[in-house]
Design a protein around this motif. Structure first.
Motif, PDB file in Angstrom:
ATOM      1  N   UNK A  11       0.840  -1.175   0.000  1.00  0.00           N
ATOM      2  CA  UNK A  11       0.000   0.000   0.000  1.00  0.00           C
ATOM      3  C   UNK A  11       0.890   1.245   0.000  1.00  0.00           C
ATOM      4  N   UNK A  12       0.635   2.141  -0.918  1.00  0.00           N
ATOM      5  CA  UNK A  12       1.441   3.358  -1.052  1.00  0.00           C
ATOM      6  C   UNK A  12       0.954   4.431  -0.074  1.00  0.00           C
ATOM      7  N   UNK A  13       1.893   5.105   0.635  1.00  0.00           N
ATOM      8  CA  UNK A  13       1.469   6.153   1.569  1.00  0.00           C
ATOM      9  C   UNK A  13       0.842   7.329   0.831  1.00  0.00           C
ATOM     10  N   UNK A  14      -0.036   8.040   1.535  1.00  0.00           N
ATOM     11  CA  UNK A  14      -0.675   9.217   0.957  1.00  0.00           C
ATOM     12  C   UNK A  14       0.378  10.282   0.685  1.00  0.00           C
ATOM     13  N   UNK A  15       0.235  11.043  -0.390  1.00  0.00           N
ATOM     14  CA  UNK A  15       1.216  12.098  -0.676  1.00  0.00           C
ATOM     15  C   UNK A  15       1.189  13.175   0.415  1.00  0.00           C
ATOM     16  N   UNK A  16       2.353  13.693   0.719  1.00  0.00           N
ATOM     17  CA  UNK A  16       2.461  14.743   1.726  1.00  0.00           C
ATOM     18  C   UNK A  16       1.960  16.060   1.156  1.00  0.00           C
ATOM     19  N   UNK A  17       1.301  16.833   2.000  1.00  0.00           N
ATOM     20  CA  UNK A  17       0.896  18.175   1.610  1.00  0.00           C
ATOM     21  C   UNK A  17       1.207  19.115   2.758  1.00  0.00           C
ATOM     22  N   UNK A  18       1.354  20.380   2.438  1.00  0.00           N
ATOM     23  CA  UNK A  18       1.695  21.366   3.462  1.00  0.00           C
ATOM     24  C   UNK A  18       1.231  22.718   2.990  1.00  0.00           C
ATOM     25  N   UNK A  19       0.834  23.543   3.919  1.00  0.00           N
ATOM     26  CA  UNK A  19       0.380  24.887   3.600  1.00  0.00           C
ATOM     27  C   UNK A  19       1.591  25.792   3.381  1.00  0.00           C
ATOM     28  N   UNK A  20       1.738  26.407   2.194  1.00  0.00           N
ATOM     29  CA  UNK A  20       2.891  27.267   1.933  1.00  0.00           C
ATOM     30  C   UNK A  20       3.015  28.421   2.930  1.00  0.00           C
ATOM     31  N   UNK A  21       1.899  28.900   3.448  1.00  0.00           N
ATOM     32  CA  UNK A  21       1.966  30.015   4.393  1.00  0.00           C
ATOM     33  C   UNK A  21       2.615  29.592   5.705  1.00  0.00           C
ATOM     34  N   UNK A  58       8.318  24.050  -1.529  1.00  0.00           N
ATOM     35  CA  UNK A  58       7.699  22.783  -1.146  1.00  0.00           C
ATOM     36  C   UNK A  58       7.736  21.785  -2.297  1.00  0.00           C
ATOM     37  N   UNK A  59       7.412  22.239  -3.503  1.00  0.00           N
ATOM     38  CA  UNK A  59       7.449  21.343  -4.674  1.00  0.00           C
ATOM     39  C   UNK A  59       8.858  20.805  -4.898  1.00  0.00           C
ATOM     40  N   UNK A  60       9.858  21.655  -4.725  1.00  0.00           N
ATOM     41  CA  UNK A  60      11.246  21.219  -4.900  1.00  0.00           C
ATOM     42  C   UNK A  60      11.619  20.147  -3.880  1.00  0.00           C
ATOM     43  N   UNK A  61      10.972  20.188  -2.726  1.00  0.00           N
ATOM     44  CA  UNK A  61      11.225  19.193  -1.674  1.00  0.00           C
ATOM     45  C   UNK A  61      10.339  17.960  -1.825  1.00  0.00           C
ATOM     46  N   UNK A  62       9.508  17.938  -2.885  1.00  0.00           N
ATOM     47  CA  UNK A  62       8.639  16.799  -3.131  1.00  0.00           C
ATOM     48  C   UNK A  62       7.362  16.817  -2.319  1.00  0.00           C
ATOM     49  N   UNK A  63       6.967  17.984  -1.830  1.00  0.00           N
ATOM     50  CA  UNK A  63       5.756  18.133  -1.027  1.00  0.00           C
ATOM     51  C   UNK A  63       4.767  18.980  -1.811  1.00  0.00           C
ATOM     52  N   UNK A  64       3.543  18.522  -1.891  1.00  0.00           N
ATOM     53  CA  UNK A  64       2.526  19.250  -2.646  1.00  0.00           C
ATOM     54  C   UNK A  64       1.929  20.374  -1.792  1.00  0.00           C
ATOM     55  N   UNK A  65       2.017  21.624  -2.264  1.00  0.00           N
ATOM     56  CA  UNK A  65       1.390  22.713  -1.533  1.00  0.00           C
ATOM     57  C   UNK A  65      -0.130  22.526  -1.522  1.00  0.00           C
ATOM     58  N   UNK A  66      -0.736  22.722  -0.374  1.00  0.00           N
ATOM     59  CA  UNK A  66      -2.185  22.576  -0.257  1.00  0.00           C
ATOM     60  C   UNK A  66      -2.706  23.629   0.704  1.00  0.00           C
ATOM     61  N   UNK A  67      -3.697  24.405   0.288  1.00  0.00           N
ATOM     62  CA  UNK A  67      -4.193  25.484   1.149  1.00  0.00           C
ATOM     63  C   UNK A  67      -4.781  24.985   2.461  1.00  0.00           C
ATOM     64  N   UNK A  68      -5.249  23.728   2.493  1.00  0.00           N
ATOM     65  CA  UNK A  68      -5.826  23.229   3.732  1.00  0.00           C
ATOM     66  C   UNK A  68      -4.763  22.862   4.756  1.00  0.00           C
ATOM     67  N   UNK A  69      -3.513  22.855   4.356  1.00  0.00           N
ATOM     68  CA  UNK A  69      -2.437  22.660   5.320  1.00  0.00           C
ATOM     69  C   UNK A  69      -1.882  21.255   5.357  1.00  0.00           C
ATOM     70  N   UNK A  70      -1.146  21.001   6.378  1.00  0.00           N
ATOM     71  CA  UNK A  70      -0.459  19.743   6.586  1.00  0.00           C
ATOM     72  C   UNK A  70      -1.477  18.628   6.824  1.00  0.00           C
ATOM     73  N   UNK A  71      -1.438  17.598   5.996  1.00  0.00           N
ATOM     74  CA  UNK A  71      -2.369  16.481   6.106  1.00  0.00           C
ATOM     75  C   UNK A  71      -2.276  15.809   7.469  1.00  0.00           C
ATOM     76  N   UNK A  72      -1.073  15.644   7.987  1.00  0.00           N
ATOM     77  CA  UNK A  72      -0.887  14.981   9.273  1.00  0.00           C
ATOM     78  C   UNK A  72      -1.518  15.797  10.405  1.00  0.00           C
ATOM     79  N   UNK A  73      -1.376  17.102  10.363  1.00  0.00           N
ATOM     80  CA  UNK A  73      -1.998  17.950  11.381  1.00  0.00           C
ATOM     81  C   UNK A  73      -3.509  17.786  11.326  1.00  0.00           C
ATOM     82  N   UNK A  74      -4.069  17.782  10.131  1.00  0.00           N
ATOM     83  CA  UNK A  74      -5.514  17.596   9.970  1.00  0.00           C
ATOM     84  C   UNK A  74      -5.979  16.258  10.523  1.00  0.00           C
ATOM     85  N   UNK A  75      -5.220  15.201  10.261  1.00  0.00           N
ATOM     86  CA  UNK A  75      -5.574  13.879  10.784  1.00  0.00           C
ATOM     87  C   UNK A  75      -5.494  13.857  12.308  1.00  0.00           C
TER      88      UNK A  75
END
Length: 81
Positions: free
Chosen positions: A1-11, A43-60
């Protein structure tokens, strides 16, 4: 099972950088340029997808904590306390 892609809020990146610079005695200011776009590119250069909703892990973590509070107040899923 592949892990969910990381996302993070650019702000959040902008906030961390500003606090780091201020701690070093520098005084960054927001001016005519939007720092969110360069932060998103970083973030993209680090392989992390910018997402306005913020860090997926924080949301979880927030969802998990709210579920714990609901269970403590209202009992388990079956309605018992």
């Amino acid at each position: 099972m592949e892990p969910a892609p990381e996302s993070f809020n650019p702000w959040t990146v902008v906030n961390v950088v500003f606090h780091h610079l201020a701690a070093q005695g520098l005084h960054p200011t927001l001016g005519g340029a939007d720092p969110g776009a360069p932060a998103a590119e970083l973030l993209r250069a680090l392989g992390i997808e910018p997402a306005p909703e913020g860090d997926r892990q924080v949301g979880e973590n927030v969802k998990r904590h709210l579920a714990e509070i609901r269970a403590a107040i209202f009992g388990d899923e079956n309605g018992s306390m």
